[in-house]
Enzyme design. Structure first.
Site, PDB file in Angstrom:
ATOM      1  N   HIS A  90     -15.850  29.135   7.639  1.00  0.00           N
ATOM      2  CA  HIS A  90     -17.558  29.853   7.859  1.00  0.00           C
ATOM      3  C   HIS A  90     -17.813  30.261   6.234  1.00  0.00           C
ATOM      4  O   HIS A  90     -16.283  30.593   5.484  1.00  0.00           O
ATOM      5  CB  HIS A  90     -17.744  30.622   9.008  1.00  0.00           C
ATOM      6  CG  HIS A  90     -17.547  30.504  10.225  1.00  0.00           C
ATOM      7  ND1 HIS A  90     -18.515  30.418  10.843  1.00  0.00           N
ATOM      8  CD2 HIS A  90     -16.647  30.025  10.202  1.00  0.00           C
ATOM      9  CE1 HIS A  90     -18.395  30.100  12.236  1.00  0.00           C
ATOM     10  NE2 HIS A  90     -16.881  30.011  12.177  1.00  0.00           N
TER      11      HIS A  90
ATOM     12  N   ARG B   7     -20.880  22.313  18.590  1.00  0.00           N
ATOM     13  CA  ARG B   7     -20.286  23.315  19.828  1.00  0.00           C
ATOM     14  C   ARG B   7     -20.393  24.834  18.606  1.00  0.00           C
ATOM     15  O   ARG B   7     -21.856  25.610  18.774  1.00  0.00           O
ATOM     16  CB  ARG B   7     -18.981  23.252  19.997  1.00  0.00           C
ATOM     17  CG  ARG B   7     -18.396  24.645  20.670  1.00  0.00           C
ATOM     18  CD  ARG B   7     -17.705  25.055  20.283  1.00  0.00           C
ATOM     19  NE  ARG B   7     -17.270  25.617  19.426  1.00  0.00           N
ATOM     20  CZ  ARG B   7     -16.417  25.982  18.521  1.00  0.00           C
ATOM     21  NH1 ARG B   7     -17.483  27.948  18.327  1.00  0.00           N
ATOM     22  NH2 ARG B   7     -16.016  26.667  17.769  1.00  0.00           N
TER      23      ARG B   7
ATOM     24  N   ASN C 121     -20.475  27.349   9.270  1.00  0.00           N
ATOM     25  CA  ASN C 121     -18.563  26.604   8.853  1.00  0.00           C
ATOM     26  C   ASN C 121     -19.718  26.143   7.557  1.00  0.00           C
ATOM     27  O   ASN C 121     -20.553  26.152   7.146  1.00  0.00           O
ATOM     28  CB  ASN C 121     -18.854  25.444   9.838  1.00  0.00           C
ATOM     29  CG  ASN C 121     -18.328  25.946  11.605  1.00  0.00           C
ATOM     30  OD1 ASN C 121     -19.113  26.086  12.278  1.00  0.00           O
ATOM     31  ND2 ASN C 121     -17.414  26.419  11.021  1.00  0.00           N
TER      32      ASN C 121
ATOM     33  N   CYS D  47     -20.816  33.135  15.195  1.00  0.00           N
ATOM     34  CA  CYS D  47     -20.324  33.153  16.112  1.00  0.00           C
ATOM     35  C   CYS D  47     -21.202  34.338  16.096  1.00  0.00           C
ATOM     36  O   CYS D  47     -21.661  35.503  15.941  1.00  0.00           O
ATOM     37  CB  CYS D  47     -18.741  33.989  16.336  1.00  0.00           C
ATOM     38  SG  CYS D  47     -18.223  34.192  17.557  1.00  0.00           S
TER      39      CYS D  47
HETATM   40  P1  HMG Z   1     -15.227  38.305  31.163  1.00  0.00           P
HETATM   41  O1  HMG Z   1     -16.693  39.233  31.382  1.00  0.00           O
HETATM   42  O2  HMG Z   1     -14.352  39.250  31.681  1.00  0.00           O
HETATM   43  O3  HMG Z   1     -14.992  37.014  32.814  1.00  0.00           O
HETATM   44  O4  HMG Z   1     -15.427  37.740  30.009  1.00  0.00           O
HETATM   45  P2  HMG Z   1     -14.152  37.225  34.101  1.00  0.00           P
HETATM   46  O5  HMG Z   1     -13.397  36.215  33.855  1.00  0.00           O
HETATM   47  O6  HMG Z   1     -14.138  39.241  35.014  1.00  0.00           O
HETATM   48  O7  HMG Z   1     -16.162  36.647  34.809  1.00  0.00           O
HETATM   49  C1  HMG Z   1     -16.971  36.980  35.003  1.00  0.00           C
HETATM   50  C2  HMG Z   1     -18.067  36.631  35.382  1.00  0.00           C
HETATM   51  O8  HMG Z   1     -18.119  35.178  34.667  1.00  0.00           O
HETATM   52  C3  HMG Z   1     -17.924  35.630  36.931  1.00  0.00           C
HETATM   53  O9  HMG Z   1     -19.049  35.442  37.125  1.00  0.00           O
HETATM   54  C4  HMG Z   1     -17.054  34.471  36.264  1.00  0.00           C
HETATM   55  O10 HMG Z   1     -17.013  33.247  37.058  1.00  0.00           O
HETATM   56  C5  HMG Z   1     -17.788  33.706  35.290  1.00  0.00           C
HETATM   57  P3  HMG Z   1     -19.819  36.311  37.847  1.00  0.00           P
HETATM   58  O11 HMG Z   1     -18.884  36.284  39.353  1.00  0.00           O
HETATM   59  O12 HMG Z   1     -19.895  37.802  37.149  1.00  0.00           O
HETATM   60  O13 HMG Z   1     -21.228  35.439  38.945  1.00  0.00           O
HETATM   61  N1  HMG Z   1     -16.600  33.197  33.901  1.00  0.00           N
HETATM   62  C6  HMG Z   1     -17.276  31.564  33.941  1.00  0.00           C
HETATM   63  N2  HMG Z   1     -18.638  31.315  33.858  1.00  0.00           N
HETATM   64  C7  HMG Z   1     -18.335  29.482  33.738  1.00  0.00           C
HETATM   65  N3  HMG Z   1     -17.247  29.095  32.429  1.00  0.00           N
HETATM   66  C8  HMG Z   1     -16.378  29.956  32.297  1.00  0.00           C
HETATM   67  C9  HMG Z   1     -16.175  30.875  32.776  1.00  0.00           C
HETATM   68  N4  HMG Z   1     -14.983  32.072  32.827  1.00  0.00           N
HETATM   69  C10 HMG Z   1     -15.641  33.233  33.962  1.00  0.00           C
HETATM   70  N5  HMG Z   1     -15.578  29.446  31.806  1.00  0.00           N
HETATM   71  C11 HMG Z   1     -14.893  34.724  29.765  1.00  0.00           C
HETATM   72  C12 HMG Z   1     -14.164  36.417  30.511  1.00  0.00           C
HETATM   73  C13 HMG Z   1     -13.288  34.970  28.227  1.00  0.00           C
HETATM   74  C14 HMG Z   1     -15.175  34.138  30.384  1.00  0.00           C
HETATM   75  C15 HMG Z   1     -16.217  35.780  28.486  1.00  0.00           C
HETATM   76  O14 HMG Z   1     -15.873  36.849  27.584  1.00  0.00           O
HETATM   77  C16 HMG Z   1     -16.185  34.480  27.589  1.00  0.00           C
HETATM   78  O15 HMG Z   1     -17.256  33.443  27.809  1.00  0.00           O
HETATM   79  N6  HMG Z   1     -16.315  34.580  26.071  1.00  0.00           N
HETATM   80  C17 HMG Z   1     -16.883  33.267  25.210  1.00  0.00           C
HETATM   81  C18 HMG Z   1     -17.492  33.995  23.920  1.00  0.00           C
HETATM   82  C19 HMG Z   1     -17.827  32.754  23.478  1.00  0.00           C
HETATM   83  O16 HMG Z   1     -17.858  31.593  23.460  1.00  0.00           O
HETATM   84  N7  HMG Z   1     -17.361  32.942  21.679  1.00  0.00           N
HETATM   85  C20 HMG Z   1     -17.308  32.067  20.947  1.00  0.00           C
HETATM   86  C21 HMG Z   1     -16.768  30.579  20.729  1.00  0.00           C
HETATM   87  S1  HMG Z   1     -15.491  31.378  19.920  1.00  0.00           S
HETATM   88  C22 HMG Z   1     -15.521  31.280  18.136  1.00  0.00           C
HETATM   89  O17 HMG Z   1     -16.605  30.739  18.030  1.00  0.00           O
HETATM   90  C23 HMG Z   1     -14.536  31.460  16.827  1.00  0.00           C
HETATM   91  C24 HMG Z   1     -13.905  29.346  16.764  1.00  0.00           C
HETATM   92  O18 HMG Z   1     -14.724  28.593  15.997  1.00  0.00           O
HETATM   93  C25 HMG Z   1     -13.242  29.527  15.217  1.00  0.00           C
HETATM   94  C26 HMG Z   1     -13.872  31.198  14.460  1.00  0.00           C
HETATM   95  O19 HMG Z   1     -14.699  30.516  13.972  1.00  0.00           O
HETATM   96  O20 HMG Z   1     -12.899  31.739  14.391  1.00  0.00           O
HETATM   97  C27 HMG Z   1     -13.342  28.923  17.986  1.00  0.00           C
HETATM   98 MG    MG Z   2     -15.850  29.343  14.166  1.00  0.00          MG
END
Ligand code: HMG
Ligand code: MG
Length: 284
Positions: free
Chosen positions: A206, A12, A246, A237
């Protein structure tokens, strides 16, 4: 013997950052190999918006394609209710909600302020628990933020407390951009330990500036016994500019083993998985 658990996040956190789409079959092969290494938990799916992170769009297919090993929990990220519904349908064994201790990263990563995100997570945690799924919490930018700079330990403790109150069974502390110095990690852990016992905390370091293992050592001194790693040091990320992978699972395994901890992992399988992960990266 003292035990340390490595939570494998490579499929992931590692793969989410690869630019070229990696074939679903290759992801499945990596998870299947990792399933033989002795992990209790492998994070291999992320039900986020496919527009935000296209690489994870096939998460349901990955969960459908893997050979689920007995005793292994296959974990998925779920940022909102839509993500949770997809995770339940794909039969993830556990889910994770992920917030940030800094406003800048919260906005860039999940398009919400910290307060908005905590509000958004509440129904997700509740529904997951009602469906029998354990919920893990992540707090990103626990020491440094790519947008806001140094992060106040009190702010990290606040978000940890909020996720604890939602019933997260464990909270993983992310040095998202790998810039945390051991002194800063020390101060952060001192504050966070006031909110949650170390046995329920995990370290997620990381390794951008090569300090991840020094930070693991500090965390061990604070009583943490779970660390997130990615085979082959995959990752980063997409919304944290400059974030490298990581800490690699192999390096983590060797480091804690030398300190006298048992991870229960098979080093030969880890080496094979790291080779596979690196090859995927080169092809990708
Ligand atoms: P948004 O644009 O504000 O969401 O994104 P929304 O609710 O307004 O929806 C916009 C569109 O996205 C809509 O579709 C929704 O249906 C769709 P449209 O009508 O435009 O066709 N949508 C989705 N589709 C599928 N699955 C969903 C989903 N949600 C909405 N779950 C949102 C907000 C949170 C969805 C977006 O910002 C997002 O997906 N962000 C994720 C970013 C990410 O994955 N980052 C990496 C992971 S975190 C990380 O790596 C850190 C970690 O490792 C720890 C560390 O290292 O610190 C964990
Ligand atoms: Mg991470």
């Amino acid at each position: 013997m003292n035990r340390v658990e490595i939570f494998e996040v490579g499929p992931r956190d590692g793969l989410q950052n690869e630019k070229k789409q990696i074939a679903t079959a290759d992801k499945v092969a990596l998870v299947d190999l990792l399933s033989q290494a002795g992990f209790a938990r492998i994070e291999c799916a992320s039900f986020v918006s496919p527009k935000w992170v296209p690489q994870m769009a096939d998460s349901a297919d990955v969960l459908a394609g893997i050979a689920r090993a007995k005793g292994v929990s296959y974990a998925a990220l779920t940022p909102n209710m839509k993500g949770l519904e997809r995770a339940i349908e794909a039969r993830a064994d556990e889910v994770a909600i992920f917030g940030s201790a800094s406003e800048g990263f919260s906005k860039a990563n999940i398009n919400a302020s910290i307060a908005e995100s905590l509000e958004r997570f509440q129904p997700v945690a509740k529904a997951a628990q009602a469906a029998g799924l354990p919920v893990r919490g992540y707090v990103s930018c626990v020491v440094e933020c790519p947008y806001d700079g140094a992060v106040d330990p009190a702010q990290v403790a606040y978000v940890v407390g909020a996720l604890r109150d939602m019933g997260c069974y464990e909270i993983s502390l992310g040095d998202t951009i790998g810039q945390g110095r051991p002194e800063a990690v020390e101060a952060m852990l001192a504050a966070v330990s006031q909110e949650l016992e170390p046995a329920k905390l995990a370290g997620h370091f990381h390794d951008t500036s090569g300090q991840a293992l020094a930070n693991v050592e500090v965390a061990l001194q604070h009583g943490l016994r779970v660390f997130d790693g990615a085979v082959g040091g995959l990752g980063g990320c997409p919304y944290a500019p400059g974030a490298a992978g990581n800490v690699s699972t192999e390096a983590l395994h060797d480091f804690v083993s030398k300190l006298g901890y048992d991870t229960g992992l098979n080093p030969a399988v880890l080496t094979k998985a790291a080779e596979m992960a690196r090859a995927m990266r080169m092809e990708g």
